[in-house]
Write a protein that holds these residues in place. Structure first.
Motif, PDB file in Angstrom:
ATOM      1  N   ALA A  30       0.839  -1.201   0.000  1.00  0.00           N
ATOM      2  CA  ALA A  30       0.000   0.000   0.000  1.00  0.00           C
ATOM      3  C   ALA A  30       0.869   1.246   0.000  1.00  0.00           C
ATOM      4  N   ASP A  31       0.325   2.322  -0.519  1.00  0.00           N
ATOM      5  CA  ASP A  31       1.064   3.593  -0.526  1.00  0.00           C
ATOM      6  C   ASP A  31       1.433   4.034   0.885  1.00  0.00           C
ATOM      7  N   LYS A  32       0.597   3.667   1.867  1.00  0.00           N
ATOM      8  CA  LYS A  32       0.866   4.064   3.253  1.00  0.00           C
ATOM      9  C   LYS A  32       1.748   3.049   3.994  1.00  0.00           C
ATOM     10  N   LEU A  34       4.564   0.936   5.851  1.00  0.00           N
ATOM     11  CA  LEU A  34       5.705   1.247   6.714  1.00  0.00           C
ATOM     12  C   LEU A  34       6.141  -0.042   7.390  1.00  0.00           C
ATOM     13  N   ASN A  48       9.661   3.051   4.160  1.00  0.00           N
ATOM     14  CA  ASN A  48       8.348   3.235   3.561  1.00  0.00           C
ATOM     15  C   ASN A  48       8.302   2.542   2.196  1.00  0.00           C
ATOM     16  N   LYS A  49       7.184   2.656   1.506  1.00  0.00           N
ATOM     17  CA  LYS A  49       7.022   1.972   0.229  1.00  0.00           C
ATOM     18  C   LYS A  49       8.057   2.432  -0.788  1.00  0.00           C
ATOM     19  N   VAL A 116       0.054  -3.207   4.542  1.00  0.00           N
ATOM     20  CA  VAL A 116       0.081  -1.829   5.038  1.00  0.00           C
ATOM     21  C   VAL A 116       1.165  -1.608   6.090  1.00  0.00           C
ATOM     22  N   LYS A 117       1.467  -2.632   6.873  1.00  0.00           N
ATOM     23  CA  LYS A 117       2.485  -2.516   7.924  1.00  0.00           C
ATOM     24  C   LYS A 117       3.202  -3.840   8.084  1.00  0.00           C
TER      25      LYS A 117
END
Length: 124
Positions: A30-32, A34, A48-49, A116-117
């Motif tokens: 995902a763009d978000k 981490l 990050n991505k 996402v994480k």
């Protein structure tokens, strides 16, 4: 999605990421995104991505041999929109073998499952 289906999705993720499949990595993270990586001394470094994609692209460009896909699956749980997989990965980075305990968090975003994480802790 069932917990077993989430494990299968994670197996695909590991295969493609360890084989430096850049288009797949761009799609599945995902763009978000981490990740928090914790070393033996407890020091945390994040990625990050954008940084992850650059890392994967750099390995692909350098023609690095694929990383090991050896993984032990400890736990998976999933509901309608989120899932979590807990694993141990056997890796060798820069010629140094290591075992890492990872938690991968998935979320159903825009009609598809994306990571996402993540958290990664060195495990000896």
């Amino acid at each position: 999605m069932t917990s077993q289906a989430l494990i299968e999705l994670t197996k695909d993720l590991i295969y493609h990421a360890t084989h430096f499949d850049v288009p797949y990595v761009k799609e599945v993270y995902a763009d978000k995104f981490l990740i928090a990586n914790v070393d033996k001394e407890g020091v945390v470094q994040t990625m990050n991505k954008e940084q992850l994609v650059a890392f994967v692209q750099g390995n692909k460009n350098a023609n690095i041999e694929p990383l090991s896909t050896k993984t032990e699956y400890h736990y998976a749980i999933c509901d309608e929109n989120m899932g979590m997989v807990v694993i141990t990965r056997e890796l060798e980075l820069n010629g140094i073998p290591s075992r890492k305990f990872l938690t991968v968090i998935w979320e159903n975003l825009s009609g598809r499952w994306q990571v996402v994480k993540e958290s990664s802790i060195v495990r000896d």
